[in-house]
Design a protein around this motif. Structure first.
Motif, short mmCIF file in Angstrom:
data_model
loop_
_atom_site.label_atom_id
_atom_site.label_comp_id
_atom_site.label_asym_id
_atom_site.label_seq_id
_atom_site.Cartn_x
_atom_site.Cartn_y
_atom_site.Cartn_z
N ILE A 18 0.84 -1.21 0.00
CA ILE A 18 0.00 0.00 0.00
C ILE A 18 0.87 1.25 0.00
O ILE A 18 0.64 2.19 -0.77
CB ILE A 18 -0.95 -0.02 1.23
CG1 ILE A 18 -1.97 -1.15 1.08
CG2 ILE A 18 -1.66 1.32 1.40
CD1 ILE A 18 -2.70 -1.51 2.34
N VAL A 19 1.89 1.26 0.84
CA VAL A 19 2.78 2.42 0.97
C VAL A 19 3.51 2.70 -0.34
O VAL A 19 3.82 3.86 -0.66
CB VAL A 19 3.77 2.20 2.14
CG1 VAL A 19 4.88 3.24 2.14
CG2 VAL A 19 3.02 2.25 3.48
N SER A 20 3.77 1.65 -1.13
CA SER A 20 4.45 1.86 -2.42
C SER A 20 3.59 2.68 -3.39
O SER A 20 4.10 3.26 -4.34
CB SER A 20 4.81 0.51 -3.05
OG SER A 20 3.63 -0.18 -3.44
N LYS A 21 2.27 2.73 -3.12
CA LYS A 21 1.35 3.47 -4.00
C LYS A 21 0.82 4.75 -3.34
O LYS A 21 0.42 5.68 -4.03
CB LYS A 21 0.14 2.58 -4.37
CG LYS A 21 0.50 1.29 -5.07
CD LYS A 21 -0.74 0.42 -5.22
CE LYS A 21 -0.39 -1.02 -5.54
NZ LYS A 21 -1.55 -1.90 -5.50
N LYS A 22 0.76 4.75 -2.01
CA LYS A 22 0.17 5.90 -1.30
C LYS A 22 1.09 6.36 -0.17
O LYS A 22 1.63 5.54 0.57
CB LYS A 22 -1.19 5.50 -0.69
CG LYS A 22 -2.28 5.21 -1.71
CD LYS A 22 -3.59 4.84 -1.04
CE LYS A 22 -4.32 6.05 -0.48
NZ LYS A 22 -4.88 6.92 -1.51
N SER A 23 1.23 7.67 -0.05
CA SER A 23 2.12 8.20 0.99
C SER A 23 1.36 8.69 2.22
O SER A 23 1.93 8.84 3.30
CB SER A 23 2.96 9.35 0.43
OG SER A 23 2.09 10.36 -0.06
N ASP A 24 0.04 8.92 2.07
CA ASP A 24 -0.73 9.52 3.17
C ASP A 24 -1.42 8.46 4.03
O ASP A 24 -2.60 8.55 4.34
CB ASP A 24 -1.75 10.51 2.62
CG ASP A 24 -2.71 9.85 1.63
OD1 ASP A 24 -2.40 8.72 1.16
OD2 ASP A 24 -3.76 10.44 1.33
N VAL A 25 -0.66 7.43 4.40
CA VAL A 25 -1.23 6.33 5.20
C VAL A 25 -0.26 5.95 6.30
O VAL A 25 0.97 5.98 6.10
CB VAL A 25 -1.58 5.12 4.28
CG1 VAL A 25 -0.36 4.62 3.55
CG2 VAL A 25 -2.23 4.00 5.07
N VAL A 26 -0.79 5.61 7.47
CA VAL A 26 0.04 5.24 8.61
C VAL A 26 -0.60 4.05 9.33
O VAL A 26 -1.83 3.89 9.32
CB VAL A 26 0.23 6.45 9.58
CG1 VAL A 26 -1.08 6.84 10.25
CG2 VAL A 26 1.29 6.18 10.62
N LEU A 27 0.23 3.20 9.92
CA LEU A 27 -0.23 2.02 10.65
C LEU A 27 0.23 2.14 12.10
O LEU A 27 1.42 2.26 12.38
CB LEU A 27 0.35 0.75 10.02
CG LEU A 27 0.14 -0.58 10.74
CD1 LEU A 27 -1.35 -0.93 10.86
CD2 LEU A 27 0.89 -1.72 10.02
N LEU A 28 -0.73 2.13 13.02
CA LEU A 28 -0.43 2.18 14.45
C LEU A 28 -0.53 0.77 15.03
O LEU A 28 -1.57 0.11 14.89
CB LEU A 28 -1.42 3.09 15.18
CG LEU A 28 -1.59 4.52 14.65
CD1 LEU A 28 -2.63 5.28 15.48
CD2 LEU A 28 -0.25 5.26 14.65
N LEU A 29 0.55 0.30 15.66
CA LEU A 29 0.58 -1.04 16.26
C LEU A 29 0.65 -0.90 17.78
O LEU A 29 1.54 -0.26 18.31
CB LEU A 29 1.78 -1.84 15.76
CG LEU A 29 1.84 -2.11 14.25
CD1 LEU A 29 3.06 -2.94 13.91
CD2 LEU A 29 0.58 -2.82 13.77
#
Length: 380
Positions: free
Chosen positions: A217-228
């Protein structure tokens, strides 16, 4: 006045789904007038304050993980002889087997064994369950899929196993967008699509699957974050993989948090990548907070997440399928995601609210006590 007493025995007390379920049930029954006690085989790591505040005695058998200690049987017998409970309700495989062995030496009026997973750790444990089944009055499991599997592989006969769902406090886990927005600002993620995952860093949760999907996903979109959120024995391995996949800027490891309901309100969607499960509390919590979910099709996940209605269900151990479902969720209009979340909240309230589940447990306890001829005063 209810004079009945129940003793809960669990393998260990940490911040996990089974442990949370036991503590919620214990506290709810105490409020309803039951005499309640909790025994942990391992020294407790969590929930000591909550049980103390509720006035529930907590004991430990002081066992060590991975070490068979016969003295635990004698310690447990001592507690039983002192306390004389009407019901012993054990949770998780080691506690279930210990309670059954102890029943050989002490007449427990009613013994219930609760399993919290579709697979509790290999064939020998299933054989041990089958061999000791006559020593329990009833086995329960937290998902219908698990009950069906246990009957199929001979863990318990059909007439001695029941589905009993997990319950969630829907007054604690509920939509609260104002608190969520404050937390988004605090974490500096307001301009991102925020994915959240809460769970132990252990093999069952299959975080490598999640990270590989997320890297697509990150390879296509930069405005995303994953909180673990969480901790566990594989945490350093997962961090290393995040680094190898060049996700350091997009994955945040938040550790153990006490504000999970607010984090769920801060997120746009919830993701679970497990390789196997029972009935995950976190999916109930996410649903109760109105979060749409992407989850793998294991254990009771598809019983909690209604595919296409409250989220998306994908095959396990398949990063491509997980990534596609996450992208599909992100592509939905915000209104559609909110609709999914609202449908999820309504479904959880109707089927998995804590009060509803405690009612079921209380009904089951009374049914088994009456079957044994134990009167309402608690005497034989």
């Amino acid at each position: 006045m209810n004079n009945h007493s129940v003793l809960f025995l669990i393998t260990g007390l940490a911040y996990g789904g089974a442990e949370t379920q036991l503590v919620n049930l214990a506290i709810s029954l105490k409020k309803r007038g039951w005499k309640v006690r909790v025994v942990s085989m391992l020294p407790p790591q969590a929930f000591t304050e909550e049980l103390k505040e509720a006035g529930i005695p907590l004991s430990t058998l002081n066992m060590r993980r991975g070490v068979a200690d016969p003295r635990a049987v004698f310690r447990m017998l001592k507690i039983l002889r002192e306390w004389k409970p009407d019901i012993v309700h054990s949770h998780m495989v080691h506690a279930n087997l210990l309670a059954r062995v102890v029943r050989i030496f002490y007449k427990i009026p009613v013994l219930i064994s609760t399993a919290h997973n579709i697979d509790e750790g290999g064939r020998w444990r299933e054989v041990a369950y089958r061999m000791t089944d006559p020593l329990a009055d009833l086995t329960t499991n937290v998902s219908r899929a698990a009950v069906e599997r246990y009957i199929r592989v001979g863990v318990a006969p059909k007439n001695k196993i029941r589905f009993m769902p997990n319950g969630i406090d829907t007054t604690k886990f509920k939509p609260n967008k104002a608190a969520g927005q404050r937390l988004r600002n605090e974490l500096g993620v307001d301009n991102y699509f925020v994915w959240l995952a809460v769970g132990r860093f252990e093999e069952a949760k299959d975080y490598p699957n999640m990270l590989r999907a997320f890297s697509m996903i990150v390879s296509k979109k930069s405005d995303v974050v994953l909180l673990l959120v969480g901790q566990g024995s594989l945490m350093e391995e997962v961090k290393k993989l995040a680094s190898e996949l060049k996700l350091e800027d997009r994955v945040r490891f938040l550790g153990v948090r006490r504000d999970v309901p607010y984090l769920m309100n801060a997120a746009d969607a919830y993701v679970m990548s497990s390789a196997w499960e029972g009935m995950p509390m976190v999916l109930l919590e996410a649903g109760a907070c109105g979060l749409p979910v992407v989850a793998t099709d294991v254990g009771g996940n598809s019983e909690v997440v209604l595919n296409g209605k409250t989220g998306f269900i994908v095959p396990p151990r398949n990063p491509e399928a997980l990534a596609q479902a996450m992208e599909k969720m992100m592509a939905l209009p915000k209104e559609k995601r909110m609709e999914m979340g609202e449908a999820g909240r309504a479904y959880i309230e109707a089927n998995y609210s804590l009060e509803h589940v405690v009612d079921q447990w209380e009904g089951l306890y009374m049914e088994l006590l009456q079957r044994k001829g134990i009167s309402l005063s608690g005497s034989l």
